[in-house]
Design a protein around this motif. Sequence first.
Motif, PDB file in Angstrom:
ATOM      1  N   GLN A 241     -23.102 -57.674  12.140  1.00 31.26           N
ATOM      2  CA  GLN A 241     -23.734 -58.052  10.883  1.00 31.26           C
ATOM      3  C   GLN A 241     -24.654 -56.935  10.391  1.00 31.26           C
ATOM      4  OE1 GLN A 241     -26.611 -61.137  12.971  1.00 31.26           O
ATOM      5  NE2 GLN A 241     -27.334 -60.777  10.881  1.00 31.26           N
ATOM      6  N   ARG A 242     -25.018 -57.039   9.115  1.00 33.02           N
ATOM      7  CA  ARG A 242     -26.029 -56.154   8.549  1.00 33.02           C
ATOM      8  C   ARG A 242     -27.312 -56.959   8.367  1.00 33.02           C
ATOM      9  NH1 ARG A 242     -25.910 -52.404   3.018  1.00 33.02           N
ATOM     10  NH2 ARG A 242     -28.120 -51.836   3.130  1.00 33.02           N
ATOM     11  N   LEU A 243     -28.471 -56.327   8.598  1.00 31.17           N
ATOM     12  CA  LEU A 243     -29.742 -57.020   8.400  1.00 31.17           C
ATOM     13  C   LEU A 243     -30.849 -56.010   8.121  1.00 31.17           C
ATOM     14  CD1 LEU A 243     -31.217 -56.332  11.262  1.00 31.17           C
ATOM     15  CD2 LEU A 243     -30.042 -58.353  12.077  1.00 31.17           C
ATOM     16  N   GLU A 244     -32.038 -56.515   7.843  1.00 31.08           N
ATOM     17  CA  GLU A 244     -33.230 -55.677   7.725  1.00 31.08           C
ATOM     18  C   GLU A 244     -34.100 -55.911   8.951  1.00 31.08           C
ATOM     19  OE1 GLU A 244     -35.623 -55.653   4.292  1.00 31.08           O
ATOM     20  OE2 GLU A 244     -34.063 -54.833   2.989  1.00 31.08           O
ATOM     21  N   TYR A 245     -34.619 -54.828   9.507  1.00 35.60           N
ATOM     22  CA  TYR A 245     -35.503 -54.934  10.669  1.00 35.60           C
ATOM     23  C   TYR A 245     -36.787 -54.165  10.360  1.00 35.60           C
ATOM     24  CZ  TYR A 245     -37.354 -54.638  15.387  1.00 35.60           C
ATOM     25  OH  TYR A 245     -38.170 -54.737  16.491  1.00 35.60           O
ATOM     26  N   GLU A 246     -37.885 -54.892  10.282  1.00 31.60           N
ATOM     27  CA  GLU A 246     -39.196 -54.313   9.970  1.00 31.60           C
ATOM     28  C   GLU A 246     -39.123 -53.444   8.716  1.00 31.60           C
ATOM     29  OE1 GLU A 246     -40.513 -52.321  13.508  1.00 31.60           O
ATOM     30  OE2 GLU A 246     -41.027 -54.201  14.538  1.00 31.60           O
ATOM     31  N   GLY A 247     -38.436 -53.971   7.703  1.00 34.62           N
ATOM     32  CA  GLY A 247     -38.339 -53.296   6.420  1.00 34.62           C
ATOM     33  C   GLY A 247     -37.315 -52.175   6.352  1.00 34.62           C
ATOM     34  N   LYS A 248     -36.585 -51.948   7.437  1.00 37.66           N
ATOM     35  CA  LYS A 248     -35.566 -50.891   7.465  1.00 37.66           C
ATOM     36  C   LYS A 248     -34.167 -51.496   7.529  1.00 37.66           C
ATOM     37  CE  LYS A 248     -38.394 -47.260   9.575  1.00 37.66           C
ATOM     38  NZ  LYS A 248     -38.241 -46.295   8.480  1.00 37.66           N
ATOM     39  N   ARG A 249     -33.219 -50.799   6.949  1.00 33.58           N
ATOM     40  CA  ARG A 249     -31.837 -51.257   6.943  1.00 33.58           C
ATOM     41  C   ARG A 249     -31.198 -51.017   8.312  1.00 33.58           C
ATOM     42  NH1 ARG A 249     -30.338 -47.063   2.691  1.00 33.58           N
ATOM     43  NH2 ARG A 249     -31.801 -46.032   4.099  1.00 33.58           N
ATOM     44  N   ALA A 250     -30.402 -51.990   8.749  1.00 27.74           N
ATOM     45  CA  ALA A 250     -29.848 -51.904  10.101  1.00 27.74           C
ATOM     46  C   ALA A 250     -28.486 -52.588  10.174  1.00 27.74           C
ATOM     47  CB  ALA A 250     -30.803 -52.546  11.105  1.00 27.74           C
ATOM     48  N   ILE A 251     -27.735 -52.211  11.190  1.00 23.64           N
ATOM     49  CA  ILE A 251     -26.432 -52.824  11.487  1.00 23.64           C
ATOM     50  C   ILE A 251     -26.428 -53.240  12.958  1.00 23.64           C
ATOM     51  CG2 ILE A 251     -23.938 -52.479  11.621  1.00 23.64           C
ATOM     52  CD1 ILE A 251     -24.162 -50.330   9.490  1.00 23.64           C
ATOM     53  N   ILE A 252     -25.895 -54.428  13.218  1.00 24.99           N
ATOM     54  CA  ILE A 252     -25.697 -54.899  14.588  1.00 24.99           C
ATOM     55  C   ILE A 252     -24.245 -54.642  14.976  1.00 24.99           C
ATOM     56  CG2 ILE A 252     -25.893 -56.835  16.200  1.00 24.99           C
ATOM     57  CD1 ILE A 252     -28.519 -56.015  14.891  1.00 24.99           C
ATOM     58  N   TYR A 253     -24.059 -53.990  16.111  1.00 27.74           N
ATOM     59  CA  TYR A 253     -22.722 -53.713  16.636  1.00 27.74           C
ATOM     60  C   TYR A 253     -22.562 -54.309  18.024  1.00 27.74           C
ATOM     61  CZ  TYR A 253     -21.624 -50.071  13.136  1.00 27.74           C
ATOM     62  OH  TYR A 253     -21.356 -49.382  11.978  1.00 27.74           O
ATOM     63  N   GLU A 254     -21.320 -54.539  18.402  1.00 33.37           N
ATOM     64  CA  GLU A 254     -20.989 -54.852  19.781  1.00 33.37           C
ATOM     65  C   GLU A 254     -21.463 -53.703  20.671  1.00 33.37           C
ATOM     66  OE1 GLU A 254     -16.899 -55.534  22.440  1.00 33.37           O
ATOM     67  OE2 GLU A 254     -16.791 -54.683  20.410  1.00 33.37           O
ATOM     68  N   LYS A 255     -22.080 -54.045  21.788  1.00 36.66           N
ATOM     69  CA  LYS A 255     -22.527 -53.018  22.730  1.00 36.66           C
ATOM     70  C   LYS A 255     -21.434 -52.693  23.739  1.00 36.66           C
ATOM     71  CE  LYS A 255     -26.099 -51.789  26.090  1.00 36.66           C
ATOM     72  NZ  LYS A 255     -27.345 -52.200  26.787  1.00 36.66           N
ATOM     73  N   ILE A 256     -21.115 -51.415  23.860  1.00 35.90           N
ATOM     74  CA  ILE A 256     -20.149 -50.961  24.847  1.00 35.90           C
ATOM     75  C   ILE A 256     -20.913 -50.251  25.964  1.00 35.90           C
ATOM     76  CG2 ILE A 256     -18.098 -49.561  25.283  1.00 35.90           C
ATOM     77  CD1 ILE A 256     -17.696 -51.937  23.328  1.00 35.90           C
ATOM     78  N   VAL A 257     -20.859 -50.812  27.148  1.00 36.50           N
ATOM     79  CA  VAL A 257     -21.489 -50.178  28.303  1.00 36.50           C
ATOM     80  C   VAL A 257     -20.438 -49.298  28.964  1.00 36.50           C
ATOM     81  CG1 VAL A 257     -22.636 -50.534  30.510  1.00 36.50           C
ATOM     82  CG2 VAL A 257     -23.028 -52.139  28.625  1.00 36.50           C
ATOM     83  N   GLY A 258     -20.656 -48.005  28.923  1.00 39.55           N
ATOM     84  CA  GLY A 258     -19.672 -47.086  29.481  1.00 39.55           C
ATOM     85  C   GLY A 258     -20.237 -45.687  29.598  1.00 39.55           C
ATOM     86  N   THR A 259     -19.399 -44.780  30.063  1.00 39.77           N
ATOM     87  CA  THR A 259     -19.790 -43.391  30.267  1.00 39.77           C
ATOM     88  C   THR A 259     -18.945 -42.513  29.365  1.00 39.77           C
ATOM     89  OG1 THR A 259     -20.248 -43.910  32.589  1.00 39.77           O
ATOM     90  CG2 THR A 259     -20.118 -41.586  31.994  1.00 39.77           C
ATOM     91  N   SER A 260     -19.600 -41.646  28.622  1.00 39.44           N
ATOM     92  CA  SER A 260     -18.845 -40.776  27.714  1.00 39.44           C
ATOM     93  C   SER A 260     -18.029 -39.758  28.504  1.00 39.44           C
ATOM     94  CB  SER A 260     -19.788 -40.045  26.767  1.00 39.44           C
ATOM     95  OG  SER A 260     -20.504 -39.029  27.446  1.00 39.44           O
ATOM     96  N   ILE A 261     -16.990 -39.234  27.868  1.00 42.84           N
ATOM     97  CA  ILE A 261     -16.193 -38.182  28.507  1.00 42.84           C
ATOM     98  C   ILE A 261     -17.068 -36.965  28.805  1.00 42.84           C
ATOM     99  CG2 ILE A 261     -14.381 -36.471  28.049  1.00 42.84           C
ATOM    100  CD1 ILE A 261     -12.639 -38.596  26.967  1.00 42.84           C
ATOM    101  N   LEU A 262     -18.026 -36.679  27.923  1.00 43.85           N
ATOM    102  CA  LEU A 262     -18.938 -35.565  28.173  1.00 43.85           C
ATOM    103  C   LEU A 262     -19.718 -35.789  29.463  1.00 43.85           C
ATOM    104  CD1 LEU A 262     -20.143 -32.894  27.172  1.00 43.85           C
ATOM    105  CD2 LEU A 262     -21.859 -34.241  25.938  1.00 43.85           C
ATOM    106  N   LYS A 263     -20.240 -36.999  29.651  1.00 42.88           N
ATOM    107  CA  LYS A 263     -20.989 -37.308  30.868  1.00 42.88           C
ATOM    108  C   LYS A 263     -20.083 -37.272  32.106  1.00 42.88           C
ATOM    109  CE  LYS A 263     -25.310 -38.138  29.718  1.00 42.88           C
ATOM    110  NZ  LYS A 263     -26.418 -37.358  30.339  1.00 42.88           N
ATOM    111  N   GLN A 264     -18.835 -37.711  31.937  1.00 40.09           N
ATOM    112  CA  GLN A 264     -17.896 -37.661  33.057  1.00 40.09           C
ATOM    113  C   GLN A 264     -17.626 -36.214  33.467  1.00 40.09           C
ATOM    114  OE1 GLN A 264     -14.431 -40.486  32.614  1.00 40.09           O
ATOM    115  NE2 GLN A 264     -15.546 -41.077  30.754  1.00 40.09           N
ATOM    116  N   MET A 265     -17.520 -35.333  32.483  1.00 38.40           N
ATOM    117  CA  MET A 265     -17.325 -33.911  32.797  1.00 38.40           C
ATOM    118  C   MET A 265     -18.570 -33.320  33.447  1.00 38.40           C
ATOM    119  SD  MET A 265     -15.044 -31.951  29.969  1.00 38.40           S
ATOM    120  CE  MET A 265     -16.085 -32.320  28.565  1.00 38.40           C
ATOM    121  N   GLU A 266     -19.729 -33.796  33.006  1.00 35.83           N
ATOM    122  CA  GLU A 266     -20.978 -33.326  33.605  1.00 35.83           C
ATOM    123  C   GLU A 266     -21.010 -33.662  35.097  1.00 35.83           C
ATOM    124  OE1 GLU A 266     -25.820 -33.909  33.046  1.00 35.83           O
ATOM    125  OE2 GLU A 266     -24.427 -34.866  31.661  1.00 35.83           O
ATOM    126  N   ALA A 267     -20.499 -34.838  35.446  1.00 36.95           N
ATOM    127  CA  ALA A 267     -20.493 -35.270  36.847  1.00 36.95           C
ATOM    128  C   ALA A 267     -19.369 -34.622  37.646  1.00 36.95           C
ATOM    129  CB  ALA A 267     -20.364 -36.794  36.911  1.00 36.95           C
TER     130      ALA A 267
END
Length: 269
Positions: A58-84
């Motif tokens: 959804q879209r909403l206002e948070y403390e007077g600022k424009r914001a979007i709520i997204y599904e949270k993806i818990v994961g590791t980026s390919i960049l971080k995987q290469m770092e490891a």
Amino acid sequence: MIKGELIGSGATADVFDWTEGTIIKIFNDYEPDIAIEQEINNTKALQNCSFKYPKFIQRLEYEGKRAIIYEKIVGTSILKQMEANPISYKKYAEKLAHLHFEIHKNHANGVKEQKRYFKERISYADDLTDDKKERLYKLIDNMPDGDCLCHSDFHPDNILSNENGDYIIDWADCCNGNACADVARTLLTLKIAELPENVSFITKIIITFIRNRFSNIYTKEYLKLSGKTIKQIAEWEVAVAAYRLCAAKKTEKSTILKTINRYLEEVRT
């Protein structure tokens, strides 16, 4: 609701934890409303696509600022995987190519048309004279058309992996157009982009060392999957450099301007 921990910070917004399973993206005051609406429309347009991505909530206002709520993806980026595990860069480069090719199998109704979007971005570039802009518009008009979904900012830090698969994030700039332009855009990022500040010094040295090899493997794998040629991708180099210019960091601008000016000088002569 009180926002949680800061997850990431970019040029246009900050991202925080929100409720369980969601994040909140809070935009800076100067980000145009039309850009936020386009990002929402882009994400909604992906609903029938064949790859995984964070869903718009959804879209909403948070403390007077424009914001979007997204599904949270818990994961590791390919960049971080290469770092490891930098020794496995070949595997990650090939994965990048396969995921990019998967994006290009799709078309999304309601997103921008690539050539029009490229010219719109070039119009914002303060580093170019009006004459140079007009010549770049002409170049883009003469480039091959296309009608597949393009991410427009596809790189190893925009892919999150977990036990459910790979999720492609950050669809604010997606459009329908020529896949070769999208690959050229990725190659430009791999060539000139600065690594995030939270990447260790040793990792920066390693990734800088393997950067060209990674790009070459990614390109070779994408060409094998798609049947495209390196010439078809290379001919977009100037157009994607011009597209990138208005949002480029200071450290990137000199390389981008050299590419653009070299082309304009060659055409004039």
